[in-house]
Design a protein around this motif. Structure first.
Motif, short mmCIF file in Angstrom:
data_model
loop_
_atom_site.label_atom_id
_atom_site.label_comp_id
_atom_site.label_asym_id
_atom_site.label_seq_id
_atom_site.Cartn_x
_atom_site.Cartn_y
_atom_site.Cartn_z
N CYS A 75 0.81 -1.23 0.00
CA CYS A 75 0.00 0.00 0.00
C CYS A 75 0.84 1.27 0.00
N ASP A 112 -5.57 -1.81 9.06
CA ASP A 112 -5.58 -0.38 9.38
C ASP A 112 -4.31 0.31 8.88
N LEU A 139 -4.69 0.98 5.23
CA LEU A 139 -5.69 2.03 5.00
C LEU A 139 -5.11 3.41 5.29
N SER A 166 -4.97 6.37 2.63
CA SER A 166 -5.66 7.63 2.96
C SER A 166 -4.73 8.83 2.78
N LEU A 200 -13.01 -1.24 -0.49
CA LEU A 200 -12.14 -1.83 0.53
C LEU A 200 -12.92 -2.85 1.36
N ILE A 233 -10.26 -4.12 8.23
CA ILE A 233 -10.17 -2.75 8.73
C ILE A 233 -11.03 -2.61 9.99
N GLY A 272 -8.50 2.38 11.73
CA GLY A 272 -8.20 2.85 10.37
C GLY A 272 -9.14 3.93 9.90
N LEU A 282 -9.06 7.53 7.36
CA LEU A 282 -10.00 7.64 6.23
C LEU A 282 -10.87 8.88 6.37
#
Length: 432
Positions: free
Chosen positions: A271, A296, A299, A303, A318, A323, A327, A331
């Motif tokens: 990621c 998390d 994410l 983000s 997602l 998550i 997380g 977001l």
């Protein structure tokens, strides 16, 4: 969706909207229905055979002849916007063999009106694909869409197909899903993408591809400015593969708009590179990372990428990504600064009441333009619903909200249901 005689026929599947027992609480107009919402639920993975969107004729019997394709077909062909006649043939499940493919190849050489050819689930194999590829090379062939879903094709057949891609400037869509082409086959196809190929949509679902093949694909992305949609669902891409693909996405030549990486063994590791790509790529509009264990940590990285003004992502899936509420804080921050995101699916994550309260804070922000939100099976509580209802009283964008399978009593969502009378709310459909 399929076109026949100028009419539209839509195929709906429970794979598109996971459970048919959902309750639609309140449409704003009588035209709204569960069916209309199902057709909008494009964030969830489609069935293996998605609905066709092209005009065509289905020949359900093996004895159907390919000879008619060589001349003007009398089967009520469709006309395109320019008034020319376009033909499409669906030959799925027709027990086509090498002999039939020889006739098809001949038809491709002599028929310049054929635009769509669907050979889904026939035992084509590499030998027959070589015959078809010879037909694709002919200057008379104007085929735009070719479906070879589950046709027993391996890397060997990809060599001939790659040669066709180099010489055919008309093919726009290619589906090789459910064929064991592996990394070797992807490397060959990637070489074809680098040349005069104008392919815009490439589907390679469940093709035994790993990170090794992604290196060649990333190289193709750097030199190909035509490819718009890439589906790698169900391949063992992993963090290393995603890092390689992300390098390709960052290149200025890459104009990819839709990337599907559903169930690709991706973790938070990959990621970081993808977040970097989101910061520099202003073309990507749709990203599907469903059923990957990004958690998390992953994410948070994504983000951060979404916050960049270069990021124009509109659809983010997602679902089932492990998550939690932790997380959701990151977001929420992204929702406050990103005015492009329109659809988000967080279904199957343990968001809980705390996570929903955080997301609700993001929805309140005037920069947030989210229109569709899926929170199916997210351990959401009544407390979270109250915060969400409060946010939607000031949010004039959200139209579709899915809260199904959260064990919510009617009393828990009464404040949400009451939004139908709120002039500031645009909520049209509520599932719970």
């Amino acid at each position: 969706m399929e076109h026949h005689g100028g009419q539209h026929y839509e195929y709906l599947s429970t794979d598109t909207f996971p459970h048919s027992s959902v309750q639609m609480q309140r449409p704003k107009s009588s035209a709204s229905s569960c069916v209309s919402i199902k057709s909008d639920c494009s964030m969830d993975p489609p069935p293996k055979l998605s609905g066709h969107t092209d005009p065509g004729f289905r020949l359900d019997h093996p004895e159907s002849s390919c000879e008619s394709m060589k001349s003007d077909c009398s089967m009520d062909p469709q006309r395109n916007l320019s008034g020319h006649t376009d033909l499409g043939f669906r030959l799925s499940h027709c027990n086509i063999t090498a002999e039939g493919c020889a006739a098809l190849a001949s038809a491709l050489r002599s028929n310049s009106q054929l635009r769509v050819l669907d050979l889904t689930e026939n035992n084509i194999g590499d030998k027959s694909l070589t015959l078809l590829s010879d037909g694709l090379k002919d200057p008379h062939c104007k085929l735009e869409k070719l479906w070879l879903f589950d046709c027993y094709i391996t890397a060997e057949g990809c060599a001939a197909l790659t040669s066709a891609l180099r010489s055919n400037s008309h093919l726009r869509e290619l589906n090789l899903s459910e064929n064991e082409i592996g990394d070797k086959g992807l490397m060959l196809l990637s070489d074809g993408l680098k040349d005069h190929c104008k392919l815009e949509k490439l589907m390679l679902r469940y093709c035994d591809i790993t990170a090794e093949g992604c290196a060649a694909l990333a190289s193709a992305l750097r030199s190909n400015s035509h490819l718009r949609e890439l589906d790698l669902t169900g391949n063992k891409i992993g963090g290393q593969g995603l890092t390689l693909l992300s390098d390709g996405l960052e290149d200025s030549h890459c104009k990819l708009e839709k990337l599907w990486l559903y169930d690709c063994y991706i973790t938070a590791e990959g990621c970081a590179a993808l977040a970097s790509a989101l910061r520099s790529n202003s073309h990507l509009r749709e990203l599907n990372l469903s059923k990957n264990n990004i958690g998390d940590k992953g994410l948070k990285l994504l983000s951060d990428g979404q916050k960049d003004p270069q990021c124009k992502l509109e659809k983010l899936n997602l679902s089932y990504c492990n998550i939690t509420a932790e997380g959701c804080a990151a977001l929420t921050s992204a929702l406050r600064s990103n005015s492009h995101l329109r659809e988000m699916n967080l279904s199957g994550n343990k968001i809980g009441g705390a996570g929903l309260m955080l997301l609700s804070d993001g929805l309140k922000d005037p920069h947030c333009k989210l229109e569709k939100l899926w929170l199916f099976y997210c351990d959401i509580t009544a407390e979270g619903c109250a915060a969400l209802a409060s946010a939607l009283r000031s949010n004039s964008y959200l139209r579709v909200l899915v809260l199904s399978r959260n064990n919510l009593e009617h009393a828990s969502v009464k404040h949400l249901s009451a939004l139908k009378d709120n002039p500031h709310s645009k909520l049209e459909t509520l599932f719970y």
